[in-house]
Design an enzyme around this catalytic site. Structure first.
Site, short mmCIF file in Angstrom:
data_model
loop_
_atom_site.label_atom_id
_atom_site.label_comp_id
_atom_site.label_asym_id
_atom_site.label_seq_id
_atom_site.Cartn_x
_atom_site.Cartn_y
_atom_site.Cartn_z
N GLU A 191 0.72 -0.76 -0.07
CA GLU A 191 -0.09 -0.08 -0.22
C GLU A 191 0.97 1.67 0.16
OE1 GLU A 191 -4.23 -1.22 2.17
OE2 GLU A 191 -2.99 -0.42 3.68
N GLU A 271 -7.22 -7.16 -0.65
CA GLU A 271 -7.67 -6.69 1.13
C GLU A 271 -8.97 -6.30 0.95
OE1 GLU A 271 -5.95 -4.51 3.24
OE2 GLU A 271 -3.58 -5.21 3.08
#
Length: 637
Positions: A191, A271
């Site tokens: 991320e 996710e």
């Protein structure tokens, strides 16, 4: 003549062996592969159309004895892959120390996953976040290079990153899909678009390091949140761009954003959140099962691949839990990482698990794998804890403390090579300070303040308490016991040095300090101490070690240590660090005790209690967890 024949036979045999090995390698390359079919917007597993439904399970959050159980339950729910981070600090706790055994045996985890017919999405970092201390970075990065530029192309940082990544990827190389193993995808960083640096030289360099080891044997990918900025800074040329989002996001508009950065190929949510993390001093976080099932069904209906984060959360044993926040706010996370996940902290199947399984069954065939829905647990009753040693005693310092450091200012934990928990700072009171005396300091993260060995107050980063009036204004000595509650694991301020800063007493700084660090990863050495008498209630004289011995008949079962009524501290069972407890703050009241740390016959419980001992001096081993059910907070509302 016979020597010549033997020689020729050896040459022919060697040549034939090389041919066979070459054919095997070619056969492996032909049989095993994982690719992207951009024309048809799909993955290809071994040349066949494929999409995965994966679940996150971090091997370092469960004893290795339970890895197979958790993985089998994931497969039984219809998942065909597991996603796991690789934690740098676990595998390289010190610069010259590597750990690949026990609960750090990554290759054994990959072996078991393959045996349970699960493919693997590997996320080696080097930064992982994961609500772990320092986002998985080893603390010593801040010790070696205090002004290091983490998550950038800083050569001083990259020197260690390259060693770490090459070591990890060399170990997992046989497990890449192209080599016949289960690892189909390897993530580049984590991320990265959420980090302000946006250093493309850094991410490109990580890609090149990984590509050199992975080659075409697995697919490199990135994942980022739902914003243009995140995807722009997190995407890496030559890797596959994916996104992440939870139940509160619209499926179609989320994947439309992904398409701006990944125009062709399969849709992927790396996710998808069926639960959420929880901090101390806040309600336990939940996500409704119906909302999870609905969004999952929508994603699978459009052909997306999905990774459910977390499918099994587990536990932040010892001092491994991290914290969220910045210079203005600080929120440390629970020891439990139950996450309101489909599998509970001890691996039980939930209603959420059943609903997810039902959704998957509409889109993929379910394997016929019998699993146990509920793990037997033990109710071993109350135990009486006897005080055995005070933390500030010379004996305790020699057993658990580092050699005392004399310095003219307060050193950080990192300067002392102290990875976690406690440090004691001692100084004489300045002679030229008038009453009233006010102690001012910036704590990282919580400090118990003692004047002449009497507790005067508490400094708190979370509460923003940076000053304490001193109850003994004419005292001669001050002690500051500072607790590291977990390095920040997320955000732009992860350079999170621990200790006590800018200390002054009504504006006057102490001229010198004596500093002791306490690692406390082990409490061996308490065995021969006899019990003693102490006053219960608030610990005015400082923290104390307490010990209890208890019996287990028959095969030990998972159990839960109920800390209700106590103050704040850490618990050890048979030397195993269960992690932090803090029942006054909540919501977590019980600590999970996995059966593998127990034994038939006599067992030992040790606490280091920092603040408060109830008059009963008892804790209970119960068969039911208490993570703060009365404080539940629903994220769907």
């Amino acid at each position: 003549m016979w020597k010549t024949l033997v020689f020729l036979t050896l040459i022919i045999g060697t040549a034939l062996g090389q041919v066979v090995q070459f054919e095997r390698r070619n056969d492996s390359a032909a049989r095993y592969s994982f690719d992207v079919d951009y024309e048809n917007d799909q993955f290809l597993l071994d040349g066949q159309p494929f999409r995965y439904v994966s679940g996150s399970f971090h091997y370092f959050r469960a004893p290795r004895q339970y890895w197979r159980d958790r993985l089998r339950k994931m497969r039984a729910a219809g998942l065909n892959a597991v996603s796991t981070y690789v934690e740098w600090s676990l595998h390289q706790p010190e610069p010259d120390v590597w750990n690949w055994s026990g609960d750090a045996d990554l290759r054994e985890f990959l072996n078991i996953a393959q045996e349970e017919n699960l493919l693997v999405l590997l996320r080696p970092g080097p930064y992982i976040c994961a609500e772990r201390d320092f986002g998985g970075f080893p603390y010593w990065l801040l010790s070696r290079v205090p002004d290091i530029k983490l998550r950038t192309n800083d050569e001083r940082y990259m020197r260690y990153v390259e060693i770490y990544l090459n070591t990890v990827l060399e170990k997992v190389k046989p497990y890449l899909r192209g080599n016949g193993g289960p690892v189909i995808m390897v993530q580049v960083e984590n991320e990265y678009g959420s980090y302000q640096a946006c250093d493309t030289q850094y991410t490109n360099r990580l890609r090149d390091i990984m590509q050199a080891k992975v080659g075409n044997k697995a697919l490199l990918f990135t994942t980022d949140g739902l914003s243009d900025r995140m995807l722009r800074c997190g995407s890496v040329p030559g890797t596959y761009t994916t996104i992440d989002f939870g139940t509160g996001s619209n499926v179609n508009s989320s994947f439309e954003l992904m398409r701006r950065y990944q125009p062709r190929g399969p849709l992927v949510n790396s996710e998808f959140y069926p639960g959420w993390l929880t901090h101390w001093e806040e309600p336990f976080q939940r996500v409704k099962s119906d909302a999870v099932a609905k969004r999952l069904d929508e994603m699978l209906a459009v052909g997306a691949s999905v990774n459910i984060y977390m499918f099994y959360g587990g536990t932040n044993f010892a001092f491994t839990s991290g914290a969220n926040g910045d210079s203005k706010a600080f929120s440390p996370q629970l020891t439990s990482y139950d996450y309101d996940a489909p599998l509970t902290e001890n691996g039980d199947i939930t209603e959420k698990y059943i609903q997810i399984k039902n959704v998957i069954s509409k889109h993929l065939p379910l394997p016929n794998i019998p699993v146990t829905a509920k793990t037997p647990t033990g109710n071993y009753g109350p135990v009486l804890l006897e005080p055995v040693l005070e933390l500030f005693e010379p004996t305790s310092r020699s057993l658990f403390g580092s050699p005392k450091i004399a310095w003219n200012e307060t050193l950080t934990f990192e300067e002392m090579r102290l990875p976690h928990w406690l440090a004691l700072y001692e100084a004489n009171m300045p002679a030229n300070v008038q009453d009233p005396m006010i102690l001012n300091a910036v704590p990282k993260d919580r400090a118990l303040v003692y004047v002449d060995d009497e507790l005067s107050g508490i400094l708190s980063r979370t509460k923003g308490i940076n000053s304490v009036p001193l109850e003994s204004p004419y005292g001669k000595q001050i002690k500051l016991l500072v607790e590291n509650q977990g390095h920040l694991n997320y955000g732009n301020e992860i350079h999170d040095f621990k200790g006590i800063f800018d200390v002054n007493i009504s504006g006057v700084r102490p001229s010198s300090w004596n500093i002791t660090g306490f690692r406390l990863s082990s409490v061996k050495g308490l065995g021969h101490f006899e019990s003693r008498t102490i006053e219960t209630g608030t610990l005015k004289k400082g923290p104390i070690f307490l010990r209890a011995r208890f019996q287990i008949t028959g095969q030990p079962l998972d159990t839960y240590l109920d800390t209700t009524g106590w103050g704040k501290g850490v618990a050890y069972v048979n030397g195993f660090n269960l992690g932090r407890y803090w029942p006054l703050a909540g919501p977590q009241m019980t600590l999970y005790v996995p059966a593998p740390v127990l034994q038939t016959g006599e067992n030992e419980l040790v606490l280091l209690e920092l603040e408060y001992v109830p008059s009963t001096r008892k804790m209970k081993f119960e068969d039911t967890p208490n993570l703060g059910v009365s404080m539940l907070h629903d994220l769907n509302n």
